[in-house]
Design a protein around this motif. Sequence first.
Motif, PDB file in Angstrom:
ATOM      1  N   ALA A 233      -3.082   2.883 -12.508  1.00 30.25           N
ATOM      2  CA  ALA A 233      -3.077   4.330 -12.322  1.00 30.25           C
ATOM      3  C   ALA A 233      -1.665   4.896 -12.302  1.00 30.25           C
ATOM      4  O   ALA A 233      -1.485   6.113 -12.306  1.00 30.25           O
ATOM      5  N   ALA A 234      -0.670   4.036 -12.254  1.00 28.52           N
ATOM      6  CA  ALA A 234       0.744   4.415 -12.365  1.00 28.52           C
ATOM      7  C   ALA A 234       1.431   3.354 -13.201  1.00 28.52           C
ATOM      8  O   ALA A 234       1.029   2.181 -13.186  1.00 28.52           O
ATOM      9  N   ILE A 235       2.454   3.751 -13.941  1.00 24.18           N
ATOM     10  CA  ILE A 235       3.146   2.807 -14.825  1.00 24.18           C
ATOM     11  C   ILE A 235       4.105   1.916 -14.056  1.00 24.18           C
ATOM     12  O   ILE A 235       4.362   0.770 -14.433  1.00 24.18           O
ATOM     13  N   ALA A 236       4.644   2.435 -12.936  1.00 23.31           N
ATOM     14  CA  ALA A 236       5.621   1.688 -12.145  1.00 23.31           C
ATOM     15  C   ALA A 236       5.801   2.385 -10.801  1.00 23.31           C
ATOM     16  O   ALA A 236       5.318   3.505 -10.591  1.00 23.31           O
ATOM     17  N   ALA A 237       6.498   1.720  -9.898  1.00 28.36           N
ATOM     18  CA  ALA A 237       6.849   2.311  -8.611  1.00 28.36           C
ATOM     19  C   ALA A 237       8.241   1.841  -8.219  1.00 28.36           C
ATOM     20  O   ALA A 237       8.588   0.665  -8.401  1.00 28.36           O
ATOM     21  N   VAL A 238       9.031   2.757  -7.714  1.00 30.58           N
ATOM     22  CA  VAL A 238      10.370   2.467  -7.203  1.00 30.58           C
ATOM     23  C   VAL A 238      10.315   2.597  -5.692  1.00 30.58           C
ATOM     24  O   VAL A 238       9.680   3.517  -5.168  1.00 30.58           O
ATOM     25  N   ALA A 239      10.988   1.696  -4.975  1.00 24.80           N
ATOM     26  CA  ALA A 239      10.895   1.738  -3.517  1.00 24.80           C
ATOM     27  C   ALA A 239      12.132   1.162  -2.848  1.00 24.80           C
ATOM     28  O   ALA A 239      12.757   0.240  -3.368  1.00 24.80           O
ATOM     29  N   THR A 240      12.458   1.730  -1.717  1.00 26.89           N
ATOM     30  CA  THR A 240      13.355   1.107  -0.751  1.00 26.89           C
ATOM     31  C   THR A 240      12.528   0.929   0.503  1.00 26.89           C
ATOM     32  O   THR A 240      12.090   1.915   1.093  1.00 26.89           O
ATOM     33  N   ALA A 241      12.261  -0.321   0.888  1.00 27.70           N
ATOM     34  CA  ALA A 241      11.219  -0.557   1.881  1.00 27.70           C
ATOM     35  C   ALA A 241      11.566  -1.698   2.814  1.00 27.70           C
ATOM     36  O   ALA A 241      12.404  -2.555   2.513  1.00 27.70           O
ATOM     37  N   LYS A 242      10.876  -1.700   3.957  1.00 26.17           N
ATOM     38  CA  LYS A 242      10.926  -2.823   4.890  1.00 26.17           C
ATOM     39  C   LYS A 242       9.679  -3.672   4.694  1.00 26.17           C
ATOM     40  O   LYS A 242       8.750  -3.284   3.982  1.00 26.17           O
ATOM     41  N   ILE A 243       9.654  -4.810   5.331  1.00 25.44           N
ATOM     42  CA  ILE A 243       8.633  -5.803   5.018  1.00 25.44           C
ATOM     43  C   ILE A 243       7.218  -5.290   5.241  1.00 25.44           C
ATOM     44  O   ILE A 243       6.316  -5.548   4.444  1.00 25.44           O
ATOM     45  N   TRP A 244       6.998  -4.500   6.300  1.00 27.94           N
ATOM     46  CA  TRP A 244       5.640  -4.036   6.581  1.00 27.94           C
ATOM     47  C   TRP A 244       5.158  -3.033   5.538  1.00 27.94           C
ATOM     48  O   TRP A 244       3.963  -2.872   5.351  1.00 27.94           O
ATOM     49  N   ASP A 245       6.066  -2.347   4.868  1.00 24.89           N
ATOM     50  CA  ASP A 245       5.676  -1.394   3.828  1.00 24.89           C
ATOM     51  C   ASP A 245       5.087  -2.081   2.605  1.00 24.89           C
ATOM     52  O   ASP A 245       4.233  -1.503   1.909  1.00 24.89           O
ATOM     53  N   ILE A 246       5.543  -3.279   2.297  1.00 25.54           N
ATOM     54  CA  ILE A 246       5.237  -3.896   1.003  1.00 25.54           C
ATOM     55  C   ILE A 246       4.525  -5.240   1.094  1.00 25.54           C
ATOM     56  O   ILE A 246       4.119  -5.780   0.068  1.00 25.54           O
ATOM     57  N   ALA A 247       4.351  -5.787   2.296  1.00 30.46           N
ATOM     58  CA  ALA A 247       3.846  -7.162   2.415  1.00 30.46           C
ATOM     59  C   ALA A 247       2.496  -7.344   1.727  1.00 30.46           C
ATOM     60  O   ALA A 247       2.326  -8.239   0.887  1.00 30.46           O
ATOM     61  N   ALA A 248       1.519  -6.521   2.074  1.00 30.81           N
ATOM     62  CA  ALA A 248       0.205  -6.640   1.444  1.00 30.81           C
ATOM     63  C   ALA A 248       0.231  -6.125   0.015  1.00 30.81           C
ATOM     64  O   ALA A 248      -0.324  -6.748  -0.892  1.00 30.81           O
ATOM     65  N   ALA A 249       0.878  -4.988  -0.198  1.00 30.10           N
ATOM     66  CA  ALA A 249       0.849  -4.339  -1.512  1.00 30.10           C
ATOM     67  C   ALA A 249       1.546  -5.161  -2.584  1.00 30.10           C
ATOM     68  O   ALA A 249       1.112  -5.181  -3.743  1.00 30.10           O
ATOM     69  N   ALA A 250       2.642  -5.837  -2.240  1.00 28.72           N
ATOM     70  CA  ALA A 250       3.338  -6.665  -3.229  1.00 28.72           C
ATOM     71  C   ALA A 250       2.461  -7.825  -3.672  1.00 28.72           C
ATOM     72  O   ALA A 250       2.440  -8.188  -4.861  1.00 28.72           O
ATOM     73  N   LEU A 251       1.722  -8.420  -2.730  1.00 32.13           N
ATOM     74  CA  LEU A 251       0.818  -9.506  -3.113  1.00 32.13           C
ATOM     75  C   LEU A 251      -0.308  -8.978  -4.002  1.00 32.13           C
ATOM     76  O   LEU A 251      -0.672  -9.613  -5.000  1.00 32.13           O
ATOM     77  N   ILE A 252      -0.849  -7.821  -3.646  1.00 34.49           N
ATOM     78  CA  ILE A 252      -1.906  -7.219  -4.466  1.00 34.49           C
ATOM     79  C   ILE A 252      -1.411  -6.996  -5.891  1.00 34.49           C
ATOM     80  O   ILE A 252      -2.089  -7.320  -6.866  1.00 34.49           O
ATOM     81  N   LEU A 253      -0.203  -6.483  -6.011  1.00 34.94           N
ATOM     82  CA  LEU A 253       0.346  -6.222  -7.345  1.00 34.94           C
ATOM     83  C   LEU A 253       0.583  -7.510  -8.126  1.00 34.94           C
ATOM     84  O   LEU A 253       0.215  -7.620  -9.309  1.00 34.94           O
TER      85      LEU A 253
END
Length: 264
Positions: free
Chosen positions: A194-214
């Motif tokens: 639903a999006a071509i890409a995502a840019v982020a500056t994040a801490k571990i709790w922001d991306i832990a589950a989502a990075a694995l999903i991706l």
Amino acid sequence: MSEVPNDIIKIITKATDAACATAMKHYGIARASIKPDMTYVTAADREIERALREKLSRALPGAAVIGEEDGCGAAGVRGAAAKGWAWVIDPIDGTSAFIDGLPTFCVSVALFEDGRPVAGVLRLPATGDIYTARRGGGAFYNGAPIRPGGPLSRHDLPICVPSKVHLRYKIAYQGKTRNMGSTALHFALVARGAAIAAVATAKIWDIAAAALILTEAGGRVASLDGASINWRSMLKDPELPAPPLLAASRSRWKTISALISPLK
């Protein structure tokens, strides 16, 4: 150390059922205070994290627990998190959206084993949507398998960006940019195309589950210079933000990364 339970996604989903209900109890009426890092926190954030800590600790006794609001305690606990089992919780990713009554906030829970995410669940309480992934088992959106994609020629497919993108990045992409208020949701939208890409500056709790999903969907998450996420360092120091990250499909990551550069 024991194996990841076969029903780990069911365990996390059940633990987050009450979290979603708590979020909706506060949704639209929550009052916020400002933390020292200038981000918002509400009573719902703290209530959800306390309940998740209790439930997840019972589900996997001895696992470290890292959460956005209550941290992870002493350095020894952080060291254990990088070596053994560790839960990483973001009770509400997208607190500003939550406060504003927007439905794009998430409850995020990931399980780490020896410094690597092995299971993740992302819930959107206001919409009922759920994203799940287990290492080696693929990624799913509302129970259906997902893949990133979408042609670069489709300018209606956005790059999801942080709220202060204009202060941090130069983006040469000719299509749209969009901010939904949640880094985790941004990654999930990339995971299902639903999006071509995502840019982020994040801490571990922001991306832990989502990075694995991706990544289980077939995407790639790496710093803009191409380096992999150093999960062990982030587990040892959860307040340490990752370098600027780009999430995209594996086949298009390099092309899109060439269009984005941090401002000096």
